[in-house]
Write an enzyme that holds these catalytic residues in place. Structure first.
Site, PDB file in Angstrom:
ATOM      1  N   GLU A   1      -0.314   1.613  -0.742  1.00 20.50           N
ATOM      2  CA  GLU A   1      -1.459   0.904  -1.960  1.00 20.50           C
ATOM      3  C   GLU A   1      -1.440   1.452  -3.037  1.00 20.50           C
ATOM      4  O   GLU A   1      -0.988   3.112  -3.138  1.00 20.50           O
ATOM      5  CB  GLU A   1      -2.530   0.546  -1.517  1.00 20.50           C
ATOM      6  CG  GLU A   1      -2.712  -0.691  -0.146  1.00 20.50           C
ATOM      7  CD  GLU A   1      -1.814  -2.081  -0.770  1.00 20.50           C
ATOM      8  OE1 GLU A   1      -2.160  -2.362  -1.146  1.00 20.50           O
ATOM      9  OE2 GLU A   1      -1.013  -1.849  -0.016  1.00 20.50           O
TER      10      GLU A   1
ATOM     11  N   LYS B   1      -6.828  -7.003   6.135  1.00 17.92           N
ATOM     12  CA  LYS B   1      -5.480  -7.432   7.396  1.00 17.92           C
ATOM     13  C   LYS B   1      -6.309  -8.125   8.639  1.00 17.92           C
ATOM     14  O   LYS B   1      -5.685  -9.308   9.202  1.00 17.92           O
ATOM     15  CB  LYS B   1      -4.542  -6.637   7.763  1.00 17.92           C
ATOM     16  CG  LYS B   1      -3.745  -6.567   6.255  1.00 17.92           C
ATOM     17  CD  LYS B   1      -2.479  -5.560   6.726  1.00 17.92           C
ATOM     18  CE  LYS B   1      -1.832  -5.357   5.316  1.00 17.92           C
ATOM     19  NZ  LYS B   1      -0.934  -3.848   5.488  1.00 17.92           N
TER      20      LYS B   1
ATOM     21  N   LYS C   1      -3.962  -9.061   0.204  1.00 17.81           N
ATOM     22  CA  LYS C   1      -4.870  -9.075   1.429  1.00 17.81           C
ATOM     23  C   LYS C   1      -6.055  -8.462   0.671  1.00 17.81           C
ATOM     24  O   LYS C   1      -7.190  -8.784   1.900  1.00 17.81           O
ATOM     25  CB  LYS C   1      -4.601  -8.630   2.818  1.00 17.81           C
ATOM     26  CG  LYS C   1      -4.080  -6.953   1.957  1.00 17.81           C
ATOM     27  CD  LYS C   1      -3.227  -6.568   1.939  1.00 17.81           C
ATOM     28  CE  LYS C   1      -2.545  -5.065   1.682  1.00 17.81           C
ATOM     29  NZ  LYS C   1      -0.710  -4.657   1.025  1.00 17.81           N
TER      30      LYS C   1
ATOM     31  N   VAL D   1      -0.720  -9.862   5.749  1.00 18.48           N
ATOM     32  CA  VAL D   1      -0.643  -9.396   7.236  1.00 18.48           C
ATOM     33  C   VAL D   1       0.513  -9.076   7.223  1.00 18.48           C
ATOM     34  O   VAL D   1       0.990 -10.052   7.473  1.00 18.48           O
ATOM     35  CB  VAL D   1      -1.152 -10.827   7.812  1.00 18.48           C
ATOM     36  CG1 VAL D   1      -1.677  -9.156   9.070  1.00 18.48           C
ATOM     37  CG2 VAL D   1      -2.884 -10.704   7.505  1.00 18.48           C
TER      38      VAL D   1
ATOM     39  N   ARG E   1       2.402  -6.109 -18.249  1.00 19.67           N
ATOM     40  CA  ARG E   1       2.175  -5.452 -19.349  1.00 19.67           C
ATOM     41  C   ARG E   1       3.170  -4.396 -19.766  1.00 19.67           C
ATOM     42  O   ARG E   1       2.869  -4.710 -21.530  1.00 19.67           O
ATOM     43  CB  ARG E   1       0.628  -4.567 -18.901  1.00 19.67           C
ATOM     44  CG  ARG E   1      -0.613  -5.746 -18.829  1.00 19.67           C
ATOM     45  CD  ARG E   1      -1.913  -4.510 -18.090  1.00 19.67           C
ATOM     46  NE  ARG E   1      -1.280  -4.252 -17.136  1.00 19.67           N
ATOM     47  CZ  ARG E   1      -1.755  -3.058 -16.486  1.00 19.67           C
ATOM     48  NH1 ARG E   1      -3.158  -3.043 -16.699  1.00 19.67           N
ATOM     49  NH2 ARG E   1      -1.724  -2.197 -15.625  1.00 19.67           N
TER      50      ARG E   1
ATOM     51  N   GLU F   1       1.243 -15.367   3.514  1.00 16.17           N
ATOM     52  CA  GLU F   1       1.499 -15.122   4.541  1.00 16.17           C
ATOM     53  C   GLU F   1       2.072 -13.083   4.642  1.00 16.17           C
ATOM     54  O   GLU F   1       2.000 -12.265   5.610  1.00 16.17           O
ATOM     55  CB  GLU F   1       3.401 -15.482   5.292  1.00 16.17           C
ATOM     56  CG  GLU F   1       4.155 -14.787   6.008  1.00 16.17           C
ATOM     57  CD  GLU F   1       3.506 -15.175   7.746  1.00 16.17           C
ATOM     58  OE1 GLU F   1       3.402 -16.400   8.214  1.00 16.17           O
ATOM     59  OE2 GLU F   1       3.347 -14.224   7.987  1.00 16.17           O
TER      60      GLU F   1
ATOM     61  N   ILE G   1       7.171  -9.375   8.778  1.00 16.12           N
ATOM     62  CA  ILE G   1       6.657 -10.309   9.936  1.00 16.12           C
ATOM     63  C   ILE G   1       5.774 -11.792   9.749  1.00 16.12           C
ATOM     64  O   ILE G   1       4.559 -12.081   9.062  1.00 16.12           O
ATOM     65  CB  ILE G   1       5.062  -9.492  10.941  1.00 16.12           C
ATOM     66  CG1 ILE G   1       6.370  -7.410  10.867  1.00 16.12           C
ATOM     67  CG2 ILE G   1       5.741 -10.109  12.497  1.00 16.12           C
ATOM     68  CD1 ILE G   1       5.158  -7.326  12.141  1.00 16.12           C
TER      69      ILE G   1
HETATM   70  P1  NDP Z   1       2.853  -2.345  -7.799  1.00 10.47           P
HETATM   71  O1  NDP Z   1       1.611  -2.026  -7.947  1.00 10.47           O
HETATM   72  O2  NDP Z   1       4.214  -1.975  -7.059  1.00 10.47           O
HETATM   73  O3  NDP Z   1       2.841  -3.636  -8.883  1.00 10.47           O
HETATM   74  C1  NDP Z   1       1.944  -4.141  -9.442  1.00 10.47           C
HETATM   75  C2  NDP Z   1       2.300  -4.738 -10.604  1.00 10.47           C
HETATM   76  O4  NDP Z   1       1.353  -5.700 -10.989  1.00 10.47           O
HETATM   77  C3  NDP Z   1       2.720  -4.127 -11.909  1.00 10.47           C
HETATM   78  O5  NDP Z   1       3.952  -4.428 -12.165  1.00 10.47           O
HETATM   79  C4  NDP Z   1       1.815  -3.725 -13.042  1.00 10.47           C
HETATM   80  O6  NDP Z   1       2.251  -3.909 -13.849  1.00 10.47           O
HETATM   81  C5  NDP Z   1       1.356  -5.238 -12.613  1.00 10.47           C
HETATM   82  N1  NDP Z   1       0.267  -5.153 -13.827  1.00 10.47           N
HETATM   83  C6  NDP Z   1      -0.873  -5.014 -13.393  1.00 10.47           C
HETATM   84  N2  NDP Z   1      -2.259  -5.522 -14.256  1.00 10.47           N
HETATM   85  C7  NDP Z   1      -1.457  -7.058 -14.592  1.00 10.47           C
HETATM   86  C8  NDP Z   1      -1.632  -7.356 -14.818  1.00 10.47           C
HETATM   87  N3  NDP Z   1      -2.961  -7.950 -15.651  1.00 10.47           N
HETATM   88  N4  NDP Z   1      -1.054  -8.762 -15.904  1.00 10.47           N
HETATM   89  C9  NDP Z   1       0.643  -8.862 -15.095  1.00 10.47           C
HETATM   90  N5  NDP Z   1       0.667  -7.929 -14.675  1.00 10.47           N
HETATM   91  C10 NDP Z   1       0.097  -6.650 -14.034  1.00 10.47           C
HETATM   92  O7  NDP Z   1       2.269  -2.725  -6.816  1.00 10.47           O
HETATM   93  P2  NDP Z   1       2.635  -4.076  -5.813  1.00 10.47           P
HETATM   94  O8  NDP Z   1       3.801  -4.212  -5.570  1.00 10.47           O
HETATM   95  O9  NDP Z   1       3.221  -2.710  -4.583  1.00 10.47           O
HETATM   96  O10 NDP Z   1       1.927  -4.717  -5.042  1.00 10.47           O
HETATM   97  C11 NDP Z   1       1.653  -5.768  -5.071  1.00 10.47           C
HETATM   98  C12 NDP Z   1       0.494  -6.685  -4.264  1.00 10.47           C
HETATM   99  O11 NDP Z   1       1.407  -6.615  -3.128  1.00 10.47           O
HETATM  100  C13 NDP Z   1      -0.535  -6.140  -4.007  1.00 10.47           C
HETATM  101  O12 NDP Z   1      -1.277  -7.291  -3.442  1.00 10.47           O
HETATM  102  C14 NDP Z   1      -0.215  -5.371  -2.520  1.00 10.47           C
HETATM  103  O13 NDP Z   1      -1.292  -5.129  -2.002  1.00 10.47           O
HETATM  104  C15 NDP Z   1       0.561  -6.252  -1.807  1.00 10.47           C
HETATM  105  N6  NDP Z   1       1.830  -5.232  -0.643  1.00 10.47           N
HETATM  106  C16 NDP Z   1       1.989  -5.155  -0.855  1.00 10.47           C
HETATM  107  C17 NDP Z   1       3.527  -4.361  -0.137  1.00 10.47           C
HETATM  108  C18 NDP Z   1       4.473  -2.929  -0.346  1.00 10.47           C
HETATM  109  O14 NDP Z   1       4.697  -2.849   0.416  1.00 10.47           O
HETATM  110  N7  NDP Z   1       4.335  -2.878  -1.686  1.00 10.47           N
HETATM  111  C19 NDP Z   1       2.894  -5.279   1.071  1.00 10.47           C
HETATM  112  C20 NDP Z   1       2.433  -6.122   0.874  1.00 10.47           C
HETATM  113  C21 NDP Z   1       1.682  -6.376  -0.121  1.00 10.47           C
HETATM  114  P3  NDP Z   1       2.099  -2.894 -15.519  1.00 10.47           P
HETATM  115  O15 NDP Z   1       1.154  -2.556 -15.438  1.00 10.47           O
HETATM  116  O16 NDP Z   1       3.177  -3.250 -16.432  1.00 10.47           O
HETATM  117  O17 NDP Z   1       1.628  -4.577 -15.741  1.00 10.47           O
HETATM  118  N1  HSE Z   2      -0.031  -0.555   1.714  1.00 11.11           N
HETATM  119  C1  HSE Z   2       0.303  -1.264   3.150  1.00 11.11           C
HETATM  120  C2  HSE Z   2       0.607  -0.998   4.004  1.00 11.11           C
HETATM  121  C3  HSE Z   2       1.435  -2.077   2.183  1.00 11.11           C
HETATM  122  O1  HSE Z   2       1.067   0.678   3.872  1.00 11.11           O
HETATM  123  O2  HSE Z   2       1.477  -1.162   5.290  1.00 11.11           O
HETATM  124  C4  HSE Z   2       1.333  -3.577   2.949  1.00 11.11           C
HETATM  125  O3  HSE Z   2       1.145  -3.786   3.456  1.00 11.11           O
END
Ligand code: NDP
Ligand code: HSE
Length: 438
Positions: free
Chosen positions: A190, A205, A105, A132, A45, A129, A136
């Site tokens: 998160e 997970k 997840k 979880v 956004r 992948e 890994i």
């Molecule tokens: P972030 O909060 O860093 O990123 C989320 C992104 O989504 C932002 O860029 C946000 O930007 C965008 N966004 C939100 N709403 C919308 C929308 N309606 N349309 C388009 N873009 C949108 O999250 P993460 O990258 O940390 O996590 C992403 C996913 O990955 C989650 O499901 C998380 O559980 C999973 N995950 C995360 C890990 C981690 O280490 N961080 C590890 C494993 C899984 P904007 O607000 O500008 O739209």
């Molecule tokens: N919030 C999650 C963690 C990100 O701390 O493990 C990876 O799924």
């Protein structure tokens, strides 16, 4: 061959990692996939922030639905998170005939049954992948590498944020709130860190792994979930004295004797000599016990931009290799053929069998210990070890720590209620489950 075209919805921590790794390893990935994988559309956004990152390498849009509507996009990656808009977009992408890759997840643990059914109906793949244990490849291991096995149990450190917090508390004496802030700064947590610290993320997970391991539907609502917020530094210390570490484990276990499956997340005492007890910081580790292979340990970074991107891109390569295959001959989403899932029930926490760590704050007087051990004996709960802190000069109370052998949780609840009612037990009894993992 024409490159496969990918649209990315969500360009936060993980999205930026995917963009960077795809850019850096583009040629290596093309050689593995057999054709180019091009990120041609990106959505977030805050469109200017997205443009600043991707430049003119991809079309940037604020509305993720523009990606779904583009007929040239073959694969949609969902990295927005949550179960509201992400569910709508994933289902719309599936209905539009796009393959989906997601790290979400929460979405799969809660809405997986609906999403996988829609994907089957439309002949597309949903790959997850990264959902979880971050980097890994545990989904691949469970679904393919260990496919010969009857899986008996899985136990894992599957939340990097809480493992980071517990490590900082144990090794540096850090304060819980400070350690959480640091995990958030590093991009592990998160969007709502309550999901991490209350065990919900780990339960998402564990739910997914349980489905894949035992051929059952995803059933997050049946999981027992307990986080780390009530853990006390004193218990971390006592556990160490007794040769244990406290870890937040996600556990799922086949229990043929009870006709069900255990699915639970809670702080757990693990013998300090086990490899998994020595997994520190945001690292994750999953122990899988199969009847043929025995015990395997899968270890690596469970969170963060590039480790998670590694798993997301592995899914992109898998889909690129497989998308021309007949849908009936692809690896099933949940490892078992959809018509072969069982409805084996998830056991309630009262039916779970574990051993226990108990800490009782008691009056330091004659007969107290005898009454406590008497209640455990009446409940047929066997004591494995016992420790009493030497009270200080003039102190009228002390801590008694008891380790038990395995027992059914329901029986332990009864014993705890009886001990708690003793006038010499001065504070709420602390109970932490213990697993030997051998
Ligand atoms: P972030 O909060 O860093 O990123 C989320 C992104 O989504 C932002 O860029 C946000 O930007 C965008 N966004 C939100 N709403 C919308 C929308 N309606 N349309 C388009 N873009 C949108 O999250 P993460 O990258 O940390 O996590 C992403 C996913 O990955 C989650 O499901 C998380 O559980 C999973 N995950 C995360 C890990 C981690 O280490 N961080 C590890 C494993 C899984 P904007 O607000 O500008 O739209
Ligand atoms: N919030 C999650 C963690 C990100 O701390 O493990 C990876 O799924």
């Amino acid at each position: 061959m024409k490159p496969i075209q990918v649209g990315l919805m969500g360009l936060g921590t993980v999205g930026a990692g995917v963009f960077e790794v795809l850019r850096r390893n583009r040629e290596e990935i093309r050689r593995r996939a057999g054709r180019g994988i091009e990120l041609t559309m990106v959505s977030r956004r805050q469109i200017e922030a997205a443009r600043a990152l991707v430049g003119d390498s991809a079309v940037v849009v604020a509305d993720a639905r523009e990606i779904i509507a583009n007929p040239d996009i073959d694969i949609v990656i969902e990295l927005i998170g949550g179960t509201a808009i992400a569910r709508e977009l994933v289902l719309e992408a599936i209905h539009a005939g796009k393959h989906v890759v997601t790290a979400n997840k929460a979405l799969l643990a809660v809405h997986g049954t609906e999403i996988f059914a829609a994907a089957r109906e439309h002949g597309v793949m949903v790959a997850f992948e990264a959902a979880v244990a971050g980097g890994i490849p545990i989904i691949k291991a469970l679904r393919e590498g260990l496919t010969a096995n009857r899986i008996e149990w899985i136990a894992g450190i599957i939340n990097g944020t809480t493992n980071f917090i517990l490590s900082e508390m144990r090794t540096k004496g850090a304060d819980f709130a400070d350690a959480l802030k640091e995990a958030q700064r590093l991009g592990y947590a998160e969007a709502d860190p309550t999901f991490d610290i209350e065990g919900v993320d780990a339960a998402h997970k564990a739910t997914i792994m349980s489905a894949i391991a035992f051929g059952i539907p995803v059933q997050f609502d049946k999981a027992y979930v307990e986080g780390v917020t009530k853990l006390n530094a004193a218990d971390i210390r006592y556990a160490e004295q007794l040769g244990y570490r406290i870890k937040l484990l996600g556990i799922t276990k086949r229990r043929d004797d009870a006709g069900g499956i255990e699915l639970r997340v809670h702080p757990t005492l693990v013998p300090a000599k086990r490899l998994i007890a020595n997994v520190e910081g945001a690292m994750n580790a999953v122990v899988v016990h199969g009847d043929a292979v025995g015990t395997t340990l899968h270890y690596g970074k469970g969170a963060g931009a590039e480790p998670t991107a590694s798993a997301v891109i592995a899914d992109l390569v898998d889909i690129t290799r497989l998308h021309t295959a007949d849908p009936d001959h692809r690896v099933p989403h949940l490892a078992f053929q959809p018509g072969s899932l069982h409805d084996t029930r998830i056991l309630t926490i009262d039916e779970v069998v574990t051993s226990f760590y108990l800490r009782l704050q008691v009056a330091d007087q004659a007969g107290v210990l005898a009454r406590i051990t008497g209640i455990l004996a009446e409940g047929n709960i066997s004591i494995d070890a016992l420790l009493q802190r030497e009270s200080a000069e003039g102190e009228a109370q002390t801590d008694v720590i008891i380790l038990t052998h395995d027992t059914v949780e329901g029986r332990m609840n009864t014993a705890i209620a009886q001990m708690q009612a003793l006038p010499t037990v001065l504070a709420p009894i602390v109970r932490i489950r213990k697993e030997e993992l051998n």
